[in-house]
Write an enzyme that holds these catalytic residues in place. Sequence first.
Site, short mmCIF file in Angstrom:
data_model
loop_
_atom_site.label_atom_id
_atom_site.label_comp_id
_atom_site.label_asym_id
_atom_site.label_seq_id
_atom_site.Cartn_x
_atom_site.Cartn_y
_atom_site.Cartn_z
CB THR A 126 2.25 -0.72 -4.64
OG1 THR A 126 2.72 -0.49 -3.23
CG2 THR A 126 1.63 -1.98 -4.70
CG HIS A 168 -1.80 -0.96 1.18
ND1 HIS A 168 -2.91 -1.26 0.39
CD2 HIS A 168 -2.06 -2.24 1.82
CE1 HIS A 168 -3.48 -2.27 0.24
NE2 HIS A 168 -3.16 -2.83 1.41
CB CYS A 169 4.14 1.94 -1.14
SG CYS A 169 5.30 3.15 -1.26
N GLY A 170 2.81 4.31 -2.57
CA GLY A 170 2.50 5.12 -3.92
C GLY A 170 3.42 4.60 -5.08
#
Length: 177
Positions: free
Chosen positions: A62, A58-60
């Site tokens: 990803t 859930h990372c920018g």
Amino acid sequence: MKTWGLLLAMVLMPLSGIAQTCPPQFQGEYRKLHSSDSVSLCDLLQGAPALVVNTASHCGFTPQFKALEAVHQQYKDEGLVVVGFASDDFKQAAKSEEEAATICYTNYGVSFTMLAPTEVTGEQASALFKWLGGQSEEPSWNFNKYVINPKDGSVTHFSSKAKPDSSALRSAIEAAL
């Protein structure tokens, strides 16, 4: 009969030396993401050009999984090993390994080796990430990329912002092949 025993000993002796020569940073078994299967980093990485990435679901960054998979597909037949280490060191991991696996395998089509959540920073970091940090720098966020060149033992670090398909990263990979 004695000849066969001697021949077998001669064949197995070099093989026993291989296990002993595995560098400390590659020693250990790591569980695959959302699996009971494990992989030996010695078997996976020793002597191979490698791209190691710390990941989070859930990372920018990803969406980089898609480009990492493309790099894997492009270079796997030349010997490149791509391995992702899921990590919650920056508090952006999925709530469960099942969810992380769905994001990696279903949403982004990842077929390279993904490992279960591993610490990649600080005192609790895995031996591999402690070594990578010592050779270059510790991950400062998710999706740091490390190209390990087995020819000269060098490690080239790329930040989260470096896209997997960037010319600089590809040049480092091609130099390692």
